[in-house]
Design a protein around this motif. Sequence first.
Motif, PDB file in Angstrom:
ATOM      1  N   ALA A 113       0.695  -1.174  -0.050  1.00  0.00           N
ATOM      2  CA  ALA A 113       0.022  -0.097   0.026  1.00  0.00           C
ATOM      3  C   ALA A 113       0.825   1.256   0.219  1.00  0.00           C
ATOM      4  N   GLU A 114       1.871   1.306   0.645  1.00  0.00           N
ATOM      5  CA  GLU A 114       2.932   2.244   0.777  1.00  0.00           C
ATOM      6  C   GLU A 114       3.683   2.748  -0.622  1.00  0.00           C
ATOM      7  N   THR A 115       3.996   1.479  -1.109  1.00  0.00           N
ATOM      8  CA  THR A 115       4.529   1.592  -2.688  1.00  0.00           C
ATOM      9  C   THR A 115       3.442   2.192  -3.728  1.00  0.00           C
ATOM     10  N   TRP A 116       2.207   1.796  -3.151  1.00  0.00           N
ATOM     11  CA  TRP A 116       1.069   2.361  -4.433  1.00  0.00           C
ATOM     12  C   TRP A 116       1.078   3.863  -4.067  1.00  0.00           C
ATOM     13  N   LYS A 117       0.859   4.469  -2.785  1.00  0.00           N
ATOM     14  CA  LYS A 117       1.019   5.943  -2.583  1.00  0.00           C
ATOM     15  C   LYS A 117       2.314   6.372  -3.256  1.00  0.00           C
ATOM     16  N   LYS A 118       3.403   5.764  -3.024  1.00  0.00           N
ATOM     17  CA  LYS A 118       4.606   6.763  -3.598  1.00  0.00           C
ATOM     18  C   LYS A 118       4.714   6.621  -4.966  1.00  0.00           C
ATOM     19  N   THR A 119       4.087   5.665  -5.733  1.00  0.00           N
ATOM     20  CA  THR A 119       4.080   5.698  -7.275  1.00  0.00           C
ATOM     21  C   THR A 119       2.909   5.997  -7.889  1.00  0.00           C
ATOM     22  N   ASP A 120       1.940   6.468  -7.007  1.00  0.00           N
ATOM     23  CA  ASP A 120       0.644   6.905  -7.849  1.00  0.00           C
ATOM     24  C   ASP A 120       0.006   5.816  -8.500  1.00  0.00           C
TER      25      ASP A 120
END
Length: 396
Positions: A303-310
Amino acid sequence: MSLSFPTMAAIRFGYGFRPGEAPPSSKDDLIGQLRMGAAATPDFPLGGPNMRHQAILSLEEQLQQIRQDAKTVTDDTTRRKMRKGVQRQAQQQFQHDANLRLMQAVLSPYGFYERLSTFWTDHFSTSANKSLPMRLIVPLYEAEAIRPFISGRFGDLLRNATAHPAMLIYLDQADSLGPDSAGGIKRNKGLNENLGRELLELHTLGAGSGYSQADVTAAAMVLTGLTIDRKEMDIAFRPNISEPGTHEVLGVSYGGRRRSRDDYLDMLDDLALHPKTAAHISRKLAVHFVSDQPDEGMVSDMAETWKKTDGDLTAVYTAMLDHPAAWRDEGAKARQPFDYIVTGLRALNAGPVNGVVGSFLAANQQGTDEGDMAANTPGMAGSPVTTDPAGEAREK
């Protein structure tokens, strides 16, 4: 991890082993399958996308002719025979597509890509049982609205899956009119909330994520205008059936004095980047591949990767593969029926002998009814009738 990496990669993140096919030897191999899978043309729908678009238009013309004949022709028997013939033809095409879809998974060397295609087609589910044209539209939907976008931004996948004839017909968006729009007032028809509800509950935020009924209604209002061009069987945006004014979804206003396609596109983009969407779909991916009770740290990293990479889906998959929990507790996840059969056929080195491989299951996975298939299928479902008794015996 007691199993070797190639074994775990093939079993957990692919469709298992196939004799003569090298399993993935690294995480980079798994991620590399996304590019190669997207570059390969799928074996379905039968004849390819362009031919399928023409077949859909031809089917619509036949159905329209039958409807017109109903007004002038008094022979009910003739009309019934005509309709049954059209139904049989559409069902046979769907059965061929179902068989090709199954064979695609069995024969493809890109198991991770194929598993993701199955995941996303289920996530944005539709049903071929909705109407007769959907027999031809649903296989096309996966080929042109799902597969090309599963390694890019989730926002692009969401846009294409939402605004496809298969989704608009399945969830009755094609019949949704703004109650106070010019078209809604003239036709005395109103809002259909199906797509708005599914968009929030299943496709993005997830059930229990905090949205309200008012958000569902507002989302459905923003989606008004998005419909089907019946002559071309393609999507269209018609401002005269869009609900005028602004509509607030999760505290964000969309629309204005003049409604446009940008209103619903902006809403989809915002939902794609919402933290609840990141958490919901990251968990679904972890459950699909790893465990019914996935490691919370792995879900959080995704989920954090999702947020960081749009919402870069390849980055999210990589975050899943990079977490130690992805490679432990082998046997924790039971395969779903479609995956189980594909894995078994691959292990048996099954191939397209006479074009036959258990297409009952493939058809069910795409939303057809077993009873319909059995009623319209000579021999094994979805298969051409063999004229070689020895070959038939081997296949059985």
